[in-house]
Motif scaffolding. Structure first.
Motif, mmCIF file in Angstrom:
data_model
loop_
_atom_site.group_PDB
_atom_site.id
_atom_site.type_symbol
_atom_site.label_atom_id
_atom_site.label_comp_id
_atom_site.label_asym_id
_atom_site.label_seq_id
_atom_site.Cartn_x
_atom_site.Cartn_y
_atom_site.Cartn_z
ATOM 1 N N ILE A 18 0.856 -1.182 0.000
ATOM 2 C CA ILE A 18 0.000 0.000 0.000
ATOM 3 C C ILE A 18 0.891 1.231 0.000
ATOM 4 O O ILE A 18 1.879 1.296 0.729
ATOM 5 N N ASP A 19 0.556 2.203 -0.843
ATOM 6 C CA ASP A 19 1.232 3.496 -0.833
ATOM 7 C C ASP A 19 0.176 4.583 -0.644
ATOM 8 O O ASP A 19 -0.900 4.531 -1.253
ATOM 9 N N ARG A 49 3.054 -2.834 3.986
ATOM 10 C CA ARG A 49 2.438 -4.066 3.521
ATOM 11 C C ARG A 49 1.237 -4.432 4.381
ATOM 12 O O ARG A 49 1.026 -3.867 5.457
ATOM 13 N N ILE A 50 0.464 -5.354 3.869
ATOM 14 C CA ILE A 50 -0.761 -5.772 4.545
ATOM 15 C C ILE A 50 -0.447 -6.982 5.423
ATOM 16 O O ILE A 50 0.077 -7.986 4.930
ATOM 17 N N ASP A 58 -8.062 -1.971 6.454
ATOM 18 C CA ASP A 58 -7.531 -1.929 7.815
ATOM 19 C C ASP A 58 -6.043 -1.583 7.799
ATOM 20 O O ASP A 58 -5.545 -0.858 8.662
ATOM 21 N N ALA A 59 -5.331 -2.111 6.813
ATOM 22 C CA ALA A 59 -3.895 -1.851 6.713
ATOM 23 C C ALA A 59 -3.621 -0.375 6.466
ATOM 24 O O ALA A 59 -2.723 0.215 7.088
ATOM 25 N N VAL A 60 -4.380 0.249 5.570
ATOM 26 C CA VAL A 60 -4.115 1.654 5.267
ATOM 27 C C VAL A 60 -4.492 2.546 6.441
ATOM 28 O O VAL A 60 -3.818 3.545 6.721
ATOM 29 N N VAL A 61 -5.543 2.198 7.184
ATOM 30 C CA VAL A 61 -5.898 2.954 8.390
ATOM 31 C C VAL A 61 -4.748 2.876 9.396
ATOM 32 O O VAL A 61 -4.367 3.881 10.017
ATOM 33 N N GLU A 66 -0.060 5.433 12.031
ATOM 34 C CA GLU A 66 1.346 5.379 12.411
ATOM 35 C C GLU A 66 2.116 6.595 11.912
ATOM 36 O O GLU A 66 3.008 7.097 12.596
ATOM 37 N N ARG A 67 1.781 7.094 10.736
ATOM 38 C CA ARG A 67 2.526 8.215 10.162
ATOM 39 C C ARG A 67 1.993 9.577 10.604
ATOM 40 O O ARG A 67 2.737 10.555 10.602
#
Length: 254
Positions: A18-19, A49-50, A58-61, A66-67
């Motif tokens: 994911i970017d 990554r997922i 969920d991964a992008v959330v 985190e960022r």
């Protein structure tokens, strides 16, 4: 190879990543969040990554939190990048050596580096509330003005271009601003946001008339003070009406 990286790979899908193109708006400028890779002068978009047990959304959330430290943030998948030469477009021939220093000599021999599919997500973040934080393989995480973005690693310049086009298209059927402006803002500030995204000037009277006709703004009795010109009234979005307009995808013609 760095043990942390090996552990990370073991927990994630290896050929899908994911970017994130995270937009922010500050002092009349549209900005995007970038990461500076550890020990180099090269920048890239935040991503990751997922994990095996999570969905892509969920991964992008998780990555966004985190960022930026933000939990409630607008995000939308805008494109899937699956070219077979995504990692050939690099700003320097010395990139391979630098990456191998970070991750190990066999970094480029890994299958996932030769062919990796990335899901591009666009996010709109509150600039003033975001706490920008680098990850373990980067030294710095900071906002860049769209007009000053350097040559990035991999195909990330193309990602930003596609995300910006998607954001412009979105203006034709959804309101923009809730996640980019402070809670209270003036009509000129809202217009400046639209002009920055669209890359063109808009007629002041027509813009104000149009925005008010959508019935998503609440005019406040307060005014912005301290400026050199006439103090304009402050507005805020009616969250319930704004959310409905987003859901209904009403026609916006700016």
């Amino acid at each position: 190879m760095d043990p942390r990286f090996i552990t990370y790979l073991e927990k994630t899908l290896k050929e899908v990543s994911i970017d994130c193109v995270i937009f922010g708006f500050h002092e009349g400028e549209l900005k995007v969040l970038l990461l500076k890779w550890k020990g180099t002068e090269w920048w890239s978009l935040p991503g990751g990554r997922i994990y095996l047990e999570e969905s892509a959304d969920d991964a992008v959330v998780r990555i966004l939190q985190e960022r930026t430290g933000l939990k409630e943030i607008f995000l939308q998948q805008f494109y899937t990048f699956g070219g077979n030469d995504r990692y050939k477009n690099t700003p320097s021939q010395g990139l391979r050596e630098k990456l191998e220093q970070l991750f190990g000599d066999d970094f480029y021999d890994e299958k996932y580096m030769k062919r990796n599919v990335s899901m591009g997500y666009m996010a709109l973040a509150d600039f003033e509330q975001a706490v920008t934080t680098p990850d373990w393989y980067t030294d710095e995480c900071k906002w860049w003005e769209i007009s000053a973005i350097p040559e990035l690693l991999f195909d990330h310049n193309e990602m930003i271009e596609r995300a910006l086009k998607a954001l412009r298209r979105q203006l034709s059927y959804q309101p923009i601003g809730y996640n980019l402006l402070p809670e209270k803002f003036t009509m000129p500030e809202l217009q400046r946001l639209y002009e920055t995204i669209l890359g063109k000037q808009l007629d002041r009277r027509n813009f104000q008339k149009l925005m008010l006709s959508y019935d998503i703004l609440e005019k406040l009795p307060e005014k912005r003070t301290g400026g050199a010109f006439k103090s304009p009234f402050l507005y805020r979005f009616d969250k319930e009406k704004y959310d409905k307009a987003m859901q209904d995808e009403i026609l916006f013609s700016v």
